[in-house]
Design a protein around this motif. Structure first.
Motif, short mmCIF file in Angstrom:
data_model
loop_
_atom_site.label_atom_id
_atom_site.label_comp_id
_atom_site.label_asym_id
_atom_site.label_seq_id
_atom_site.Cartn_x
_atom_site.Cartn_y
_atom_site.Cartn_z
N MET A 177 0.86 -1.18 0.00
CA MET A 177 0.00 0.00 0.00
C MET A 177 0.89 1.23 0.00
N GLY A 178 0.66 2.14 -0.93
CA GLY A 178 1.50 3.33 -1.05
C GLY A 178 1.21 4.36 0.01
N ASP A 179 2.14 5.30 0.18
CA ASP A 179 2.01 6.35 1.20
C ASP A 179 0.72 7.16 1.03
N GLU A 180 0.37 7.50 -0.22
CA GLU A 180 -0.82 8.31 -0.48
C GLU A 180 -2.09 7.56 -0.10
N LYS A 181 -2.14 6.27 -0.41
CA LYS A 181 -3.32 5.45 -0.07
C LYS A 181 -3.45 5.32 1.45
N VAL A 182 -2.32 5.09 2.12
CA VAL A 182 -2.33 5.01 3.60
C VAL A 182 -2.77 6.35 4.18
N LYS A 183 -2.24 7.43 3.64
CA LYS A 183 -2.61 8.77 4.12
C LYS A 183 -4.12 8.97 4.00
N ASN A 184 -4.69 8.61 2.86
CA ASN A 184 -6.14 8.78 2.66
C ASN A 184 -6.93 7.93 3.64
N GLU A 185 -6.50 6.70 3.86
CA GLU A 185 -7.19 5.84 4.83
C GLU A 185 -7.07 6.39 6.24
N ALA A 186 -5.90 6.90 6.58
CA ALA A 186 -5.70 7.49 7.90
C ALA A 186 -6.60 8.72 8.08
N MET A 187 -6.74 9.52 7.03
CA MET A 187 -7.64 10.68 7.08
C MET A 187 -9.08 10.23 7.31
N GLU A 188 -9.49 9.15 6.64
CA GLU A 188 -10.84 8.61 6.83
C GLU A 188 -11.03 8.15 8.28
N ILE A 189 -10.04 7.46 8.81
CA ILE A 189 -10.11 6.98 10.20
C ILE A 189 -10.25 8.17 11.15
N MET A 190 -9.44 9.19 10.96
CA MET A 190 -9.51 10.38 11.83
C MET A 190 -10.86 11.07 11.72
N GLY A 191 -11.46 11.01 10.54
CA GLY A 191 -12.77 11.62 10.33
C GLY A 191 -13.88 10.96 11.13
N LEU A 192 -13.65 9.76 11.63
CA LEU A 192 -14.65 9.05 12.41
C LEU A 192 -14.74 9.55 13.86
N PHE A 193 -13.77 10.35 14.27
CA PHE A 193 -13.69 10.77 15.67
C PHE A 193 -13.94 12.26 15.80
N GLN A 194 -14.78 12.62 16.78
CA GLN A 194 -15.07 14.03 17.01
C GLN A 194 -13.91 14.73 17.71
N ILE A 195 -13.23 13.99 18.58
CA ILE A 195 -12.13 14.57 19.34
C ILE A 195 -10.83 13.87 18.93
N LEU A 196 -9.84 14.67 18.57
CA LEU A 196 -8.54 14.14 18.18
C LEU A 196 -7.47 14.66 19.13
N PRO A 197 -6.36 13.91 19.27
CA PRO A 197 -5.27 14.41 20.12
C PRO A 197 -4.65 15.66 19.51
#
Length: 189
Positions: free
Chosen positions: A1-21
């Motif tokens: 999995m390339g860096d850009e694909k991982v980045k996009n998936e990580a952004m999606e994961i972060m989008g699931l949370f109202q509060i981030l560190p």
């Protein structure tokens, strides 16, 4: 999995949370890369675990600061490797030094440098003793087995949200408990 694909998936994961560190802290050895720095030479070209770069880019794009807390006796090699990997400038704090304190000194310095409270930090490490010690400081800490990956990120953000929600519930309970009868405006009328 390339860096850009991982980045996009990580952004999606972060989008699931109202509060981030506000700050995510990473150990180095066996957390972002699969080796111990002290067993390597500055002349070598290091490699990262496959998801690390994409996750770091996603955190930066989300406006979340990143830092390093590493108990390495070879800070010069670690620093050279971060530079060779093009990551050196991404970190707001790099605490890389030998210590007998299970990273508590590292986190005190990170807190002093960044001003970020411990309960607003998320930490990834491959050693349970560090996870236990840093958790006692109020930092949400995640043990990784084969480096930081998207699963560890999801787990960390989930635990962070739960911990922060628990702190807020306890604050509200304490406020209710500490209110004295007759002290509110309503009771004075």
């Amino acid at each position: 999995m390339g860096d850009e694909k991982v980045k996009n998936e990580a952004m999606e994961i972060m989008g699931l949370f109202q509060i981030l560190p506000r700050l995510v802290v990473f150990d180095l050895d066996y957390t972002i890369w699969p080796f111990y720095c002290e067993c390597r030479s500055k002349r070598e070209m290091p490699s990262l675990y496959p998801h690390v770069k994409g996750i770091l880019y996603a955190l930066k794009d989300k406006g979340i600061d990143v830092a390093v807390a590493s108990r390495s006796p070879t800070a010069d090699i670690a620093d050279t490797f971060l530079d060779k990997l093009g990551l050196k400038s991404m970190f707001v704090s790099k605490e890389i030094f030998s210590s007998w304190t299970h990273k508590t000194d590292h986190f005190q310095r990170i807190n002093q440098r960044t001003g970020v409270p411990y309960n607003k930090m998320l930490f990834f490490d491959d050693e349970n003793r560090n996870i236990e010690a840093v958790s006692k400081m109020g930092v949400t800490s995640i043990l990784v087995r084969n480096g930081v990956n998207l699963g560890a990120l999801r787990e960390g953000l989930s635990k962070f949200s739960q911990n922060l929600a628990s702190v807020e519930r306890n604050k509200r309970k304490w406020q209710k408990f500490s209110e004295k009868p007759g002290s509110s405006e309503k009771d004075k009328k």
